[in-house]
Design a protein around this motif. Structure first.
Motif, PDB file in Angstrom:
ATOM      1  N   MET A   1     -20.581   6.887  25.895  1.00 29.71           N
ATOM      2  CA  MET A   1     -21.624   5.859  25.956  1.00 29.71           C
ATOM      3  C   MET A   1     -21.012   4.474  25.773  1.00 29.71           C
ATOM      4  N   GLN A   2     -21.658   3.455  26.397  1.00 27.71           N
ATOM      5  CA  GLN A   2     -21.180   2.086  26.274  1.00 27.71           C
ATOM      6  C   GLN A   2     -21.549   1.522  24.914  1.00 27.71           C
ATOM      7  N   SER A   3     -20.667   0.676  24.426  1.00 31.89           N
ATOM      8  CA  SER A   3     -20.961   0.006  23.165  1.00 31.89           C
ATOM      9  C   SER A   3     -21.902  -1.162  23.398  1.00 31.89           C
ATOM     10  N   VAL A   4     -22.409  -1.718  22.298  1.00 36.19           N
ATOM     11  CA  VAL A   4     -23.319  -2.859  22.391  1.00 36.19           C
ATOM     12  C   VAL A   4     -22.624  -4.044  23.048  1.00 36.19           C
ATOM     13  N   GLU A   5     -21.350  -4.255  22.710  1.00 32.24           N
ATOM     14  CA  GLU A   5     -20.607  -5.369  23.285  1.00 32.24           C
ATOM     15  C   GLU A   5     -20.440  -5.210  24.796  1.00 32.24           C
ATOM     16  N   GLU A   6     -20.181  -3.979  25.217  1.00 35.36           N
ATOM     17  CA  GLU A   6     -20.033  -3.734  26.657  1.00 35.36           C
ATOM     18  C   GLU A   6     -21.350  -3.958  27.391  1.00 35.36           C
ATOM     19  N   LEU A   7     -22.449  -3.524  26.780  1.00 32.11           N
ATOM     20  CA  LEU A   7     -23.757  -3.750  27.392  1.00 32.11           C
ATOM     21  C   LEU A   7     -24.058  -5.240  27.507  1.00 32.11           C
ATOM     22  N   GLU A   8     -23.730  -5.992  26.466  1.00 32.55           N
ATOM     23  CA  GLU A   8     -23.973  -7.431  26.497  1.00 32.55           C
ATOM     24  C   GLU A   8     -23.137  -8.096  27.588  1.00 32.55           C
ATOM     25  N   GLN A   9     -21.896  -7.635  27.762  1.00 31.03           N
ATOM     26  CA  GLN A   9     -21.045  -8.186  28.810  1.00 31.03           C
ATOM     27  C   GLN A   9     -21.616  -7.876  30.202  1.00 31.03           C
ATOM     28  N   ASP A  10     -22.117  -6.636  30.356  1.00 31.82           N
ATOM     29  CA  ASP A  10     -22.727  -6.264  31.642  1.00 31.82           C
ATOM     30  C   ASP A  10     -23.949  -7.123  31.930  1.00 31.82           C
ATOM     31  N   ILE A  11     -24.753  -7.365  30.886  1.00 32.32           N
ATOM     32  CA  ILE A  11     -25.966  -8.182  31.057  1.00 32.32           C
ATOM     33  C   ILE A  11     -25.584  -9.604  31.449  1.00 32.32           C
ATOM     34  N   GLU A  12     -24.559 -10.157  30.780  1.00 36.00           N
ATOM     35  CA  GLU A  12     -24.114 -11.507  31.118  1.00 36.00           C
ATOM     36  C   GLU A  12     -23.596 -11.572  32.543  1.00 36.00           C
ATOM     37  N   SER A  13     -22.868 -10.532  32.951  1.00 34.71           N
ATOM     38  CA  SER A  13     -22.350 -10.506  34.319  1.00 34.71           C
ATOM     39  C   SER A  13     -23.478 -10.454  35.335  1.00 34.71           C
ATOM     40  N   LEU A  14     -24.491  -9.605  35.077  1.00 34.66           N
ATOM     41  CA  LEU A  14     -25.646  -9.526  35.977  1.00 34.66           C
ATOM     42  C   LEU A  14     -26.405 -10.835  36.019  1.00 34.66           C
ATOM     43  N   THR A  15     -26.531 -11.476  34.853  1.00 35.51           N
ATOM     44  CA  THR A  15     -27.241 -12.749  34.790  1.00 35.51           C
ATOM     45  C   THR A  15     -26.540 -13.801  35.648  1.00 35.51           C
ATOM     46  N   ARG A  16     -25.203 -13.857  35.548  1.00 27.69           N
ATOM     47  CA  ARG A  16     -24.442 -14.821  36.353  1.00 27.69           C
ATOM     48  C   ARG A  16     -24.598 -14.529  37.848  1.00 27.69           C
ATOM     49  N   GLU A  17     -24.589 -13.245  38.192  1.00 29.67           N
ATOM     50  CA  GLU A  17     -24.732 -12.863  39.604  1.00 29.67           C
ATOM     51  C   GLU A  17     -26.110 -13.236  40.142  1.00 29.67           C
ATOM     52  N   ILE A  18     -27.134 -12.988  39.304  1.00 32.88           N
ATOM     53  CA  ILE A  18     -28.504 -13.337  39.721  1.00 32.88           C
ATOM     54  C   ILE A  18     -28.630 -14.845  39.890  1.00 32.88           C
ATOM     55  N   THR A  19     -28.058 -15.605  38.943  1.00 30.80           N
ATOM     56  CA  THR A  19     -28.102 -17.065  39.027  1.00 30.80           C
ATOM     57  C   THR A  19     -27.418 -17.557  40.293  1.00 30.80           C
ATOM     58  N   SER A  20     -26.264 -16.938  40.624  1.00 28.51           N
ATOM     59  CA  SER A  20     -25.536 -17.332  41.834  1.00 28.51           C
ATOM     60  C   SER A  20     -26.344 -17.037  43.091  1.00 28.51           C
ATOM     61  N   LEU A  21     -27.011 -15.875  43.127  1.00 30.55           N
ATOM     62  CA  LEU A  21     -27.831 -15.517  44.287  1.00 30.55           C
ATOM     63  C   LEU A  21     -29.021 -16.459  44.426  1.00 30.55           C
ATOM     64  N   CYS A  22     -29.633 -16.845  43.301  1.00 31.83           N
ATOM     65  CA  CYS A  22     -30.758 -17.773  43.343  1.00 31.83           C
ATOM     66  C   CYS A  22     -30.330 -19.126  43.888  1.00 31.83           C
ATOM     67  N   GLN A  23     -29.141 -19.580  43.486  1.00 33.07           N
ATOM     68  CA  GLN A  23     -28.632 -20.846  44.001  1.00 33.07           C
ATOM     69  C   GLN A  23     -28.401 -20.785  45.503  1.00 33.07           C
ATOM     70  N   LYS A  24     -27.820 -19.684  45.965  1.00 29.34           N
ATOM     71  CA  LYS A  24     -27.605 -19.520  47.410  1.00 29.34           C
ATOM     72  C   LYS A  24     -28.934 -19.489  48.157  1.00 29.34           C
ATOM     73  N   ARG A  25     -29.926 -18.784  47.554  1.00 27.27           N
ATOM     74  CA  ARG A  25     -31.254 -18.739  48.185  1.00 27.27           C
ATOM     75  C   ARG A  25     -31.837 -20.139  48.320  1.00 27.27           C
ATOM     76  N   ASP A  26     -31.762 -20.937  47.247  1.00 29.10           N
ATOM     77  CA  ASP A  26     -32.299 -22.291  47.275  1.00 29.10           C
ATOM     78  C   ASP A  26     -31.566 -23.161  48.286  1.00 29.10           C
ATOM     79  N   GLU A  27     -30.255 -22.957  48.400  1.00 27.44           N
ATOM     80  CA  GLU A  27     -29.472 -23.722  49.375  1.00 27.44           C
ATOM     81  C   GLU A  27     -29.898 -23.383  50.802  1.00 27.44           C
ATOM     82  N   LEU A  28     -30.116 -22.100  51.066  1.00 23.04           N
ATOM     83  CA  LEU A  28     -30.554 -21.679  52.408  1.00 23.04           C
ATOM     84  C   LEU A  28     -31.943 -22.227  52.723  1.00 23.04           C
ATOM     85  N   LYS A  29     -32.829 -22.217  51.728  1.00 22.18           N
ATOM     86  CA  LYS A  29     -34.164 -22.776  51.938  1.00 22.18           C
ATOM     87  C   LYS A  29     -34.080 -24.261  52.268  1.00 22.18           C
TER      88      LYS A  29
END
Length: 329
Positions: A1-29
């Protein structure tokens, strides 16, 4: 099982990816919005208005003054586009009262686009204001939807009809835009325009200028609508529809004949401006000349080949089938 620290890192990574996709979406719009605004600003009708405003700054003052009246009566400051009345394009009117011009042809949701009353405002600054208007994208889509039907109307003013002493316009004008869709090219052909001007004595519309081909008897079509006494927008639409049908028929005949050459049933195609006489080669040897009327081949010159002549007479749309069978045999 993943540790709490690993889960937090995964969440931060997903958050950064989502933020990047939102920026690209806004740029395309933003790119899409800028492209549509650029296409609108480069439209020949818009450029024509800008050239008129530059040449006649008083005209811009007169048209801009009416929007002050619209703004003072409109308390809705929402950025959302208002509900567009069905008469947005088809029902446009110019009314005069109290010595001022009230242009009823524009929907209220875009009336404030002309709100700047400064006569020194350059076309570039007015274009910049258009690009910054949040509701414009929706209105452009609505106008394009109307234009898909092929017949649209637009307001215009003849500078010679402006009365600078009374700050009004002597005669109304109405523009008709006719656009035929070419199924072969899968795009609209070059639009045709008809300009109508009001007859002051009869309170009716009369032909002013147009770009309709000479082989279409525009005056005859106009006179057939209630003997040329056209006073209502319903009559104007009926006139425009009759002209549009003739333009459509000509376009369809051209498409049918050109398709025959595209699929190599014929070669060396020659078509006259009226689409009334067509010449081509069959199998690279037999020269054929067809005479067309509406959707029929009414006469055929095949140079003493009576059997081929009888074969080609009839509906234009059957030429593809007839020539296909002829070459197959």
């Amino acid at each position: 099982m993943q540790s709490v620290e690993e889960l937090e890192q995964d969440i931060e990574s997903l958050t950064r990816e989502i933020t990047s996709l939102c920026q690209k979406r806004d740029e395309l719009k933003a790119q899409k919005f800028e492209k549509e605004c650029s296409e609108l600003s480069n439209h020949p009708v818009v450029k024509e208005f800008e050239s008129v405003f530059t040449k006649f700054p008083k005209l811009y003052e007169v048209l801009a003054r009416e929007n002050q009246i619209v703004d003072s009566n409109d308390n809705d400051t929402s950025d959302e586009p208002s509900t567009v009345d069905s008469s947005f394009v088809k029902r446009r009117k110019l009314e005069f009262s109290d010595g001022s011009v009230q242009n009823k042809m524009f929907d209220k949701s875009i009336a404030d686009l002309l709100g700047d009353t400064s006569s020194s405002t350059s076309p570039g600054k007015r274009r910049s204001k258009l690009q910054n208007f949040k509701g414009l994208e929706s209105q452009v889509s609505i106008e394009n939807a109307y234009r898909l039907f092929g017949i649209t109307f637009f307001p215009l003013v003849d500078p010679s009809d402006i009365n600078f002493q009374r700050n009004d316009i002597n005669r109304k004008m109405l523009g008709i835009r006719l656009e035929v869709f070419n199924e072969g090219l899968r795009q609209f052909e070059k639009p045709h325009y008809i300009l109508l001007k009001q007859n002051l004595k009869l309170n009716s519309w009369s032909l002013f200028k147009h770009t309709i081909p000479a082989f279409i008897d525009l005056e005859s079509i106009f006179q057939k609508i209630d003997n040329g006494i056209i006073t209502t927008y319903d009559q104007v639409y009926l006139f425009a529809k009759q002209v549009y049908i003739q333009l459509l028929c000509v376009s369809q005949r051209v498409q049918i004949i050109e398709e025959l050459q595209d699929i190599r049933l014929i070669s060396n195609l020659e078509i006259d401006l009226q689409i009334a006489a067509v010449s081509f080669d069959i199998q690279g040897m037999k020269r054929v000349r067809l005479f067309l009327q509406d959707d029929q081949v009414i006469s055929c010159d095949t140079f003493d080949d009576d059997e081929l002549k009888m074969l080609l007479l009839g509906p234009v749309k059957e030429l593809k089938l007839k020539l296909g069978r002829l070459l197959a045999s």
